[in-house]
Scaffold this active site. Structure first.
Site, PDB file in Angstrom:
ATOM      1  N   GLY A   1      -4.948 -10.224  -0.187  1.00 42.41           N
ATOM      2  CA  GLY A   1      -6.181 -11.007  -0.118  1.00 42.41           C
ATOM      3  C   GLY A   1      -6.658 -11.267  -1.523  1.00 42.41           C
ATOM      4  N   HIS A   2      -6.237 -12.383  -2.097  1.00 42.13           N
ATOM      5  CA  HIS A   2      -6.560 -12.665  -3.492  1.00 42.13           C
ATOM      6  C   HIS A   2      -7.661 -13.714  -3.574  1.00 42.13           C
ATOM      7  CE1 HIS A   2      -2.377 -11.039  -4.783  1.00 42.13           C
ATOM      8  NE2 HIS A   2      -3.162 -10.135  -4.246  1.00 42.13           N
TER       9      HIS A   2
ATOM     10  N   ASP B   1      -6.846  -4.471  -3.987  1.00 40.69           N
ATOM     11  CA  ASP B   1      -8.205  -4.980  -4.163  1.00 40.69           C
ATOM     12  C   ASP B   1      -8.785  -4.642  -5.534  1.00 40.69           C
ATOM     13  OD1 ASP B   1      -8.050  -5.853  -1.519  1.00 40.69           O
ATOM     14  OD2 ASP B   1      -8.752  -3.924  -0.772  1.00 40.69           O
TER      15      ASP B   1
ATOM     16  N   LYS C   1      -7.053  -8.682  -8.574  1.00 44.10           N
ATOM     17  CA  LYS C   1      -5.884  -9.368  -9.133  1.00 44.10           C
ATOM     18  C   LYS C   1      -6.039 -10.882  -9.106  1.00 44.10           C
ATOM     19  CE  LYS C   1      -3.254  -7.075  -6.221  1.00 44.10           C
ATOM     20  NZ  LYS C   1      -4.096  -5.968  -5.723  1.00 44.10           N
ATOM     21  N   GLY C   2      -6.686 -11.398  -8.048  1.00 40.89           N
ATOM     22  CA  GLY C   2      -6.830 -12.845  -7.904  1.00 40.89           C
ATOM     23  C   GLY C   2      -7.486 -13.488  -9.104  1.00 40.89           C
TER      24      GLY C   2
ATOM     25  N   GLN D   1      -1.116  -5.971  -3.307  1.00 42.83           N
ATOM     26  CA  GLN D   1      -1.398  -4.570  -3.016  1.00 42.83           C
ATOM     27  C   GLN D   1      -1.488  -3.774  -4.334  1.00 42.83           C
ATOM     28  OE1 GLN D   1       1.371  -6.020  -0.844  1.00 42.83           O
ATOM     29  NE2 GLN D   1      -0.411  -6.746   0.229  1.00 42.83           N
TER      30      GLN D   1
ATOM     31  N   ARG E   1      18.756  -4.806   9.218  1.00 47.26           N
ATOM     32  CA  ARG E   1      19.740  -5.900   9.269  1.00 47.26           C
ATOM     33  C   ARG E   1      19.682  -6.716  10.565  1.00 47.26           C
ATOM     34  NH1 ARG E   1      24.111  -1.656   7.307  1.00 47.26           N
ATOM     35  NH2 ARG E   1      22.885  -0.580   8.867  1.00 47.26           N
TER      36      ARG E   1
HETATM   37  P1  IMO Z   1      -4.347  -6.975  -2.019  1.00 48.52           P
HETATM   38  O1  IMO Z   1      -3.199  -7.815  -2.458  1.00 48.52           O
HETATM   39  C1  IMO Z   1      -5.858  -3.509   0.122  1.00 48.52           C
HETATM   40  C2  IMO Z   1      -3.286  -1.673   3.177  1.00 48.52           C
HETATM   41  C3  IMO Z   1      -3.755  -1.748   4.609  1.00 48.52           C
HETATM   42  C4  IMO Z   1      -3.131  -0.496   5.179  1.00 48.52           C
HETATM   43  C5  IMO Z   1      -1.788  -0.412   4.462  1.00 48.52           C
HETATM   44  C6  IMO Z   1      -0.624  -0.993   5.233  1.00 48.52           C
HETATM   45  O2  IMO Z   1      -5.554  -7.699  -1.577  1.00 48.52           O
HETATM   46  O3  IMO Z   1      -4.638  -5.891  -3.005  1.00 48.52           O
HETATM   47  P2  IMO Z   1       0.123  -3.485   5.837  1.00 48.52           P
HETATM   48  O4  IMO Z   1      -0.595  -4.535   6.648  1.00 48.52           O
HETATM   49  O5  IMO Z   1       0.453  -3.907   4.463  1.00 48.52           O
HETATM   50  O6  IMO Z   1       1.293  -2.894   6.574  1.00 48.52           O
HETATM   51  O7  IMO Z   1      -0.951  -2.282   5.746  1.00 48.52           O
HETATM   52  O8  IMO Z   1      -1.971  -1.156   3.257  1.00 48.52           O
HETATM   53  N1  IMO Z   1      -3.209  -2.976   2.464  1.00 48.52           N
HETATM   54  C7  IMO Z   1      -4.080  -3.393   1.535  1.00 48.52           C
HETATM   55  N2  IMO Z   1      -5.211  -2.830   1.079  1.00 48.52           N
HETATM   56  N3  IMO Z   1      -5.446  -4.671  -0.427  1.00 48.52           N
HETATM   57  C8  IMO Z   1      -4.294  -5.228  -0.024  1.00 48.52           C
HETATM   58  O9  IMO Z   1      -3.769  -6.293  -0.637  1.00 48.52           O
HETATM   59  C9  IMO Z   1      -3.581  -4.625   1.044  1.00 48.52           C
HETATM   60  N4  IMO Z   1      -2.449  -4.914   1.712  1.00 48.52           N
HETATM   61  C10 IMO Z   1      -2.233  -3.902   2.561  1.00 48.52           C
HETATM   62  O10 IMO Z   1      -5.151  -1.726   4.693  1.00 48.52           O
HETATM   63  O11 IMO Z   1      -3.871   0.638   4.808  1.00 48.52           O
HETATM   64 MG    MG Z   2      -6.993  -6.927  -0.269  1.00 51.47          MG
END
Ligand code: IMO
Ligand code: MG
Length: 406
Positions: free
Chosen positions: A40-41, A13, A16-17, A219, A139
């Site tokens: 979530g972009h 968060d 990046k989007g 992420q 696998r």
């Molecule tokens: P963007 O791309 C923020 C967090 C989840 C959780 C942990 C594992 O928008 O930056 P998962 O569903 O991936 O197995 O969850 O990672 N998480 C994110 N937090 N932005 C994201 O993506 C995230 N994708 C996963 O909240 O703590």
């Molecule tokens: Mg996010």
């Protein structure tokens, strides 16, 4: 022609989007290499807002070819939904503009179910990411190529048989309706089929032609399965190494862009040394509108942790920093940034005088309040990497370019 990679330096968060969208208009190819619909972009253009979870942000510009690489996990059902969402908004999603790796692994309703049952403690996005990668490494995963010959149905049935025993016996939870899931997967499979191909050859071809290429990370570094705050991480390699395995082609990146939010946020559980469980944290959440783009959860908020960003810098070799959401810091009397941890592991802060002025939409560095510039200078010196870009608001045009990007 230039090769870019955009990676989050914190817990996701980082905005990046927006930078992906800024760059995408100049790109021939945009590649996602890890993760799935957990991203979530958000891209905002004028009064239009697009939130993408799985499909690369490059789709919005309409110019670039977009790739979902072999390192990703793909839920065909979510894919079909996202395609409908984008097309409703007038964005073309066609096999000419989007190619999905046949080697990428499938996320099924069963993985989402397992995510809910097994990963409660982590606070995941519930998109089935962890269980899908578990199957891949174990696998027992199902690659998208098996949609092409229909063999995924048999494999899915086998896996469902195994996991249903596991889930009901160990957790006493009602299992998914397997037949219904198969029907859903078959229907979504028909829709995703035309997009499935050998993406490695396609990427390699763009590299050979020396095209403009962007790798879009999802992420952040601290959610990387190796380098993050394990076990409170996602299940993929969100750092630069992930780009090589998850894209499958060697690329000499000219610009390795680290996305740094001017403060820190985190969704889900796990350590967060600079977290603020007080009014200041509450204020950051409000000013920054820090609610998850994927799950809508309120994000945990705190001051910038430079020690942590420095670690991300070591791992990824950033040579260009993009600083986001600076405008959300207006009005704080004092701003803090952690520069170290003490023996107890608590953050040691450097304090900065804040600024009162609203800075949203400023595009000229000289027009920023002096204290805002001081904060930027400090971050730059601490990391030893130029801050090339400062984002001053949600819109595509709300940026200060300190250093050209293209
Ligand atoms: P963007 O791309 C923020 C967090 C989840 C959780 C942990 C594992 O928008 O930056 P998962 O569903 O991936 O197995 O969850 O990672 N998480 C994110 N937090 N932005 C994201 O993506 C995230 N994708 C996963 O909240 O703590
Ligand atoms: Mg996010």
């Amino acid at each position: 022609m230039a090769k870019y990679i955009v990676l989050g330096a914190q817990w996701g968060d980082e905005g990046k989007g927006k930078i992906v969208d800024l760059l995408a208009g100049h790109m021939d190819l945009v590649v996602r290499f890890q993760g799935g619909a957990n991203a979530g972009h958000t891209v905002i253009i004028g009064d239009q807002k697009y939130i993408m979870h799985l499909i690369p942000g490059g789709i919005v510009s309409g110019k670039a070819v977009n790739i979902i690489g072999n390192g990703c996990v793909v839920d065909p059902i979510t894919f079909a939904e996202e395609m409908d969402y984008l097309q409703k908004k007038g964005i073309e999603v066609s096999p000419e503009k989007l190619v999905i790796s046949a080697q990428a692994h499938m996320v099924t309703p069963m993985h989402k179910y397992l995510d809910r049952v097994l990963n409660k403690k982590i606070g995941t996005t519930g998109r089935g990411i962890g269980p899908a990668y578990t199957d891949k490494i174990q696998r027992t995963g199902i690659r998208l190529e098996s949609i092409l010959d229909g063999s995924f149905v048999e494999r899915f049935k086998q896996n469902a048989q195994l996991y249903s025993q596991f889930a009901t016996q160990l957790y006493g939870e009602k299992f998914i309706n397997v037949d219904e899931s198969i029907e859903q997967l078959k229907a979504a499979g028909e829709r995703i089929k035309p997009f499935i191909n050998d993406t490695i050859e396609i990427i390699a071809d763009f590299v050979r032609r020396d095209a403009d290429i962007l790798y879009e990370g999802a992420q952040g570094t601290m959610l990387d399965v190796d380098h993050g705050t394990y076990p409170f991480v996602t299940s993929s390699s969100t750092t630069i190494g992930g780009a090589y395995t998850g894209g499958g082609v060697y690329i000499d990146f000219d610009k390795r862009i680290g996305l740094v939010k001017a403060y820190t946020t985190r969704v889900g559980e796990g350590p967060f040394p600079t977290e603020l469980n007080d009014e200041t944290g509450e204020r950051l959440r409000k000013l920054g509108n820090e609610f998850g783009a994927t799950t809508g959860r309120p994000r945990r908020c705190g001051w910038l942790d430079l020690k942590l960003v420095q670690r991300a810098q070591i791992i990824n070799g950033f040579n260009y920093i993009s600083l986001s959401k600076l405008s959300c810091l207006s009005g704080f009397k004092t701003i803090k940034a952690a520069v170290d941890y003490n023996a107890q592991g608590e953050p040691v802060y450097e304090e900065f005088p804040g600024w009162e002025e609203e800075i949203e939409g400023i595009t000229d560095l000289e027009l920023l309040p002096e204290n805002a510039r001081r904060y930027i200078d400090f971050i730059e010196q601490y990391l030893g990497v130029p801050i090339g870009l400062v984002s001053t608001g949600p819109d595509r045009n709300h940026v200060i370019f300190k250093e050209a990007l293209w």
